[in-house]
Design an enzyme around this catalytic site. Sequence first.
Site, PDB file in Angstrom:
ATOM      1  CD  GLU A  52      -2.434   0.975   2.902  1.00  0.00           C
ATOM      2  OE1 GLU A  52      -3.828   1.601   2.852  1.00  0.00           O
ATOM      3  OE2 GLU A  52      -2.068   0.333   3.742  1.00  0.00           O
ATOM      4  CE  LYS A 127      -7.479   0.788   3.788  1.00  0.00           C
ATOM      5  NZ  LYS A 127      -6.349   1.208   4.338  1.00  0.00           N
ATOM      6  CB  CYS A 160      -4.108  -1.867   4.700  1.00  0.00           C
ATOM      7  SG  CYS A 160      -3.129  -1.881   6.176  1.00  0.00           S
TER       8      CYS A 160
END
Length: 272
Positions: A52, A127, A160
């Site tokens: 990321e 995300k 994540c």
Amino acid sequence: IYADGEALEVAVVEFSPEWENPSANMAALDRIFDALFSSGEYPAPDLVVLPEFFAAGFTMNPGAAEDAAASPTLAWMESTVAHFRCALAGSVPVREAGKRYNRLFFVQPVTSCAGTDGSVSVSWYDKAHLFFGGEDSNYTPGESRKVFVYKGWKILPGICFDLRFPEWARNTGDSPYDLYLNVANWPSARNAAADILVKARSIENVCWSVFCNRTGHDTLLEYSGRSAVIDYRGRSRGDRVCICGSPVLRARLEKAPMYRFRENFPILDRIK
């Protein structure tokens, strides 16, 4: 009925970026790619995975977000894919229509019956689950899942904190994916959680999982990598090597044994 498909050679690069210094980070990655593809010890990877915010570090600085339509980091990814003829995944802070997103780009070479001509295609995922305490106030959450298709593999991307939300990664029998791919800046203090969650995503979804986490430190946190390739039974796979100072996890993902396991243990058919 599932087709066997191809095996996928994957290289997971635990890169430690310099803070808000994309040009230095991409230059360092150029050296890693040259070494990765010149080594005769392992097959050339079909897919290279970066962490990321691999080009800037996990920054909340609005000025670090790149124009989504003219991202220099995406341009570097495209040129790298065109040169090495592999797919490449990693996330980049971008701005679009007055909003900022944590966007995972998946860049792959375009192939046809005549082979490859140097062109590439770009897919992306924003995300969905933004981390509290900064990211959630500086970026806009994505609203939809994406599934990328590469070399016959269906790939569900995550970034994540997405790893903590099993319903977002839910696999189903009517339209199953093959690989859960998560790129991260997951701090060392929560390593134990990541180790369990990556295995859980593989076991409950009867899929391969690839988790790519950075190493080093930024202005606040320490990162120790602990990247993982987990098969559909929850077993760790791959070999770790060091390339230009960066740990790299190399693994071969095989689809046919996973499909046979799904047929003999049809749990996906019961997931709604």
